[in-house]
Every structure is written in structure tokens, then in C-alpha cells.
Design a protein around this motif. Structure first.
Motif, short mmCIF file in Angstrom:
data_model
loop_
_atom_site.label_atom_id
_atom_site.label_comp_id
_atom_site.label_asym_id
_atom_site.label_seq_id
_atom_site.Cartn_x
_atom_site.Cartn_y
_atom_site.Cartn_z
N THR A 212 -26.28 5.47 52.10
CA THR A 212 -25.28 6.49 51.80
C THR A 212 -24.10 5.81 51.12
OG1 THR A 212 -25.91 7.67 53.82
CG2 THR A 212 -23.88 8.38 52.72
N ASP A 213 -23.66 6.33 49.98
CA ASP A 213 -22.55 5.74 49.22
C ASP A 213 -21.24 6.47 49.49
OD1 ASP A 213 -24.12 3.81 47.91
OD2 ASP A 213 -24.78 5.27 46.43
N PHE A 214 -20.14 5.71 49.43
CA PHE A 214 -18.80 6.26 49.62
C PHE A 214 -17.88 5.80 48.49
CE2 PHE A 214 -20.75 5.75 53.76
CZ PHE A 214 -20.52 6.96 54.38
N SER A 215 -16.95 6.65 48.11
CA SER A 215 -15.99 6.32 47.05
C SER A 215 -14.64 6.95 47.37
CB SER A 215 -16.50 6.82 45.70
OG SER A 215 -15.57 6.56 44.67
N LEU A 216 -13.55 6.20 47.16
CA LEU A 216 -12.20 6.69 47.42
C LEU A 216 -11.19 5.88 46.62
CD1 LEU A 216 -10.96 5.24 50.81
CD2 LEU A 216 -13.27 4.82 50.02
N THR A 217 -10.04 6.47 46.38
CA THR A 217 -8.94 5.78 45.71
C THR A 217 -7.97 5.26 46.77
OG1 THR A 217 -9.14 7.22 43.78
CG2 THR A 217 -7.10 5.98 44.00
N ILE A 218 -7.66 3.96 46.69
CA ILE A 218 -6.82 3.34 47.72
C ILE A 218 -5.63 2.62 47.11
CG2 ILE A 218 -8.84 2.97 49.19
CD1 ILE A 218 -8.59 -0.06 48.47
N ASP A 219 -4.67 2.28 47.96
CA ASP A 219 -3.58 1.40 47.58
C ASP A 219 -4.13 -0.03 47.63
OD1 ASP A 219 -1.33 -0.34 47.65
OD2 ASP A 219 -0.07 1.26 48.46
N ALA A 220 -3.92 -0.79 46.56
CA ALA A 220 -4.46 -2.16 46.48
C ALA A 220 -4.01 -3.02 47.66
CB ALA A 220 -4.04 -2.81 45.16
N HIS A 221 -2.82 -2.74 48.22
CA HIS A 221 -2.33 -3.53 49.34
C HIS A 221 -3.18 -3.34 50.61
CE1 HIS A 221 1.32 -3.25 46.75
NE2 HIS A 221 1.43 -4.51 47.13
N ASN A 222 -3.98 -2.27 50.64
CA ASN A 222 -4.81 -2.00 51.81
C ASN A 222 -6.21 -2.59 51.71
OD1 ASN A 222 -2.93 -0.50 53.31
ND2 ASN A 222 -3.38 1.37 52.16
N LEU A 223 -6.50 -3.26 50.60
CA LEU A 223 -7.86 -3.75 50.37
C LEU A 223 -8.31 -4.71 51.48
CD1 LEU A 223 -10.38 -3.86 48.63
CD2 LEU A 223 -9.26 -5.61 47.23
N GLU A 224 -7.50 -5.70 51.79
CA GLU A 224 -7.88 -6.67 52.81
C GLU A 224 -8.04 -6.02 54.18
OE1 GLU A 224 -5.55 -10.19 53.03
OE2 GLU A 224 -5.83 -10.74 50.93
N GLU A 229 -11.67 -4.23 58.53
CA GLU A 229 -12.18 -3.21 59.44
C GLU A 229 -13.69 -2.98 59.26
OE1 GLU A 229 -10.23 0.23 60.90
OE2 GLU A 229 -8.53 -0.06 59.55
N LEU A 230 -14.15 -3.07 58.02
CA LEU A 230 -15.57 -2.83 57.76
C LEU A 230 -16.45 -3.98 58.25
CD1 LEU A 230 -15.51 -1.33 54.14
CD2 LEU A 230 -15.97 -0.11 56.28
N HIS A 231 -15.93 -5.21 58.19
CA HIS A 231 -16.73 -6.37 58.58
C HIS A 231 -16.51 -6.74 60.05
CE1 HIS A 231 -18.76 -10.20 58.48
NE2 HIS A 231 -17.68 -10.77 58.97
N PRO A 232 -17.57 -7.07 60.81
CA PRO A 232 -18.97 -6.88 60.42
C PRO A 232 -19.38 -5.43 60.55
CG PRO A 232 -18.84 -7.80 62.62
CD PRO A 232 -17.43 -7.73 62.12
N THR A 233 -20.14 -4.95 59.58
CA THR A 233 -20.57 -3.57 59.60
C THR A 233 -21.60 -3.35 60.70
OG1 THR A 233 -22.46 -3.86 58.11
CG2 THR A 233 -20.30 -3.49 57.08
#
Length: 324
Positions: A212-224, A229-233
């Protein structure tokens, strides 16, 4: 020494170590030191790559160990299933290692790399030797992809495994759905709108997964923060993390090291994060191939053994040997 190939791209790349900026980094599954490659990313021709002289002398000797046999593995997985049922866990991922010694043979890592690239065109393929460590791998699961110009972040929920000609059962569907729900819950904290695809087949050589794929627009400062949070999935750990990570330490008799960690590529227009599965640790004299499976209350130990055997073929069937 690092070489890699991006999904659906035949070009081989390396890092030239000409700058202090981080180009590529390998992050371990759990606590541990990340491995960093500084410099600029540059292209390498296929001819130049094939003529490389790969020196393994800086690596350790292949550990002398007896691999888990089928009976031992199935007994352990029976214990894991009991634990999953007792704790009411949706899923717990347990791995094992498979030893591949180089007996009277010399391995060609450039040709093995190219074999992996041909077999898995949708995968990130890599090979490196650095600081006494060597690894090779090819896998297509994206932990995250961030477009620097549009700020669009993409990820996927990948779980459930079968030979590609078999039909999905409730076990695989029940394994993948909590993964997708878990990832969606994280992403919704970072955007008002999260686009979610239908669940489809994801082919990887001789096996398939549910995706299942997901896509969203985020603030670059939240990338890390998102990656953290995603790792480890759940696909490499289980749900919830705070229960599964300690359980993995109990049920597995070896550290995962870089297996089930992630690879970060800082490219010109994007930052790409790939889950490090279908991989092997390189030693003088052989490889340790890492494989794992998602254990649920409906799991069959014998079926899980077969699944890990199939996954190990991703590396083993693509090894290229020459005689001394």
C-alpha cells in the motif's frame, strides 16, 4: 568503497570522497553506529566496474557457526507464536542467518551486483566495504522518499510474502493490514491529507508481497522525525515496537547489525530511504545471508521456514563464482 544502483536505472554510482557532506549512510536496525560515506555521487561505467579488484583482506573471517536447521527454527517459531498469542500482538518479525562459504571458489562481487540488478530491476542494489565491514543487498521497499522541490513525502506498507504464483490467504492479508494502519497513523500527524493507494501485489523476483502506497506534503524540518517514527517499520520489527524490539533480542541469537536497518541517499533532487532487506554480510571466506518473517497468531512454523528459504535465494541464486 561503495557502489549502488537506483530502482529502474541501469547506471552505477559511487561516492568520490571529495567533500565533507554526507552522500550515503547505512543505519542499523537498533542501537549502533551508522556507517557514513562522504563526498559527491558520481557515475561509474559498467566496464570500469567489472574490472574492479575487490580486496577482502580488511574483513573478518567468516564466523564458525552452525546454522539453525529446520527443526530448530520451527521449534523457535512455535515459541514465538505462543508469545504473539499471549501478548495479543498483530505481528512479530523474527530473523535468522544462513552461512554461504566460498569453498574452493572466488566470488565476483561486480558480477553478483549486476546479477542482482538484472533480477530485481525495481530494487536499490548496493555493495560496500568500509571500516572492516562488507555488505551486499538488493531490495525495493522504500522507507521514505522526499522530493526537495515539492516537499512531497512518499512511503509504503509492505508485508505478507508468498511465491508469486500462489493466492493470498487471510494470514498474509491480516499481516499487512496492521502495517498499513500503523504507517497511516504516523503520517496523519504530519499532514492534513494523506493519500493512500489500493493494496496491490509487489513482485520481488520469485516472491510477492502486499503493498500500500502513501503520499503527503510535509514540512522539510519534519523529515528526520518522520523517518525516526517509521523505523523500524512493522514489516521488519512488528507491532508495537516497544514490545517487539525486546522480544527480538530474546528470540534471535545474533545481532541484526545493518540487516533491517535503512539506507539513506542524499541525491540532488531528493532524499531516498530504503529498507535494508535481502542482504548479506560479507566476510573473508563467505557470506552471512539474513532473512526473516512476520509471525502472527495464524503462522505455520513449516511455512515460515519455507518463506525464509525463498527469501535467501534473492542473494544466493545471484552469486557469481569463478575457480581459483
Amino acid at each position: 568503497m561503495l557502489f549502488f544502483k537506483l530502482p529502474f536505472d541501469d547506471q552505477i554510482f559511487t561516492c568520490d570522497a571529495s567533500a565533507d557532506k554526507v552522500a550515503v549512510s547505512f543505519h542499523p536496525f537498533a542501537e549502533g553506529k551508522e556507517l557514513i560515506f562522504n563526498g559527491n555521487i558520481k557515475k561509474v561505467s559498467k566496464a570500469e566496474f567489472l574490472n574492479l579488484n575487490i580486496d577482502l583482506s580488511s574483513l573478518s573471517e567468516l564466523p564458525l557457526q552452525a546454522d539453525e536447521n529446520e527443526a530448530e527454527y520451527c521449534a523457535k517459531i512455535s515459541e514465538v507464536i505462543s508469545f504473539v498469542r499471549e501478548k495479543k500482538l498483530p505481528k512479530l518479525v523474527v530473523s535468522r542467518r544462513k552461512t554461504v562459504p566460498f569453498v574452493n571458489q572466488k566470488i565476483s562481487f561486480p558480477q553478483t551486483f549486476l546479477n542482482l540488478a538484472k533480477t530485481y530491476p525495481n530494487a536499490l542494489v548496493y555493495f560496500f566495504i568500509k571500516d572492516g565491514q562488507g555488505w551486499i543487498g538488493a531490495f525495493s521497499e522504500i522507507l521514505g522518499s522526499f522530493d526537495k522541490s515539492s516537499s512531497v513525502f512518499k512511503t509504503m506498507a509492505l508485508a505478507g510474502t508468498l511465491p508469486k504464483d500462489e493466492e493470498w490467504s487471510s494470514k498474509e492479508v491480516g499481516e499487512q493490514k496492521p502495517v498499513a494502519d500503523y504507517i497511516c497513523d504516523i503520517l496523519e500527524k504530519y499532514a492534513v491529507k494523506v493519500e493512500k493507494s489500493a493494496t496491490t501485489d509487489h513482485i520481488s523476483g520469485n516472491i510477492k508481497h502486499l503493498r500500500t502506497d502513501f503520499s503527503l506534503t510535509i514540512d522539510a524540518h519534519n523529515l528526520e522525525n518522520i523517518i525516526s517514527e517509521l523505523h523500524p517499520t512493522p514489516a521488519v520489527c512488528g507491532i508495537p515496537k516497544e514490545v517487539c524490539i525486546p522480544a527480538i533480542e530474546v528470540f534471535e541469537d545474533q545481532p541484526r547489525n545493518l540487516y533491517a536497518g535503512y539506507i539513506e541517499l542524499n541525491l540532488e533532487n531528493s532524499v531516498q530511504y530504503f529498507v535494508n532487506l535481502r542482504c548479506a554480510e560479507v566476510f573473508r571466506g563467505g557470506l552471512l545471508v539474513y532473512v526473516g518473517g512476520g509471525i502472527t497468531a495464524a503462522s505455520s512454523p513449516q511455512k515460515e521456514w519455507r518463506e525464509t528459504e525463498l527469501k535467501s535465494e534473492a542473494i544466493i541464486k545471484n552469486l557469481h563464482f569463478t575457480k581459483y
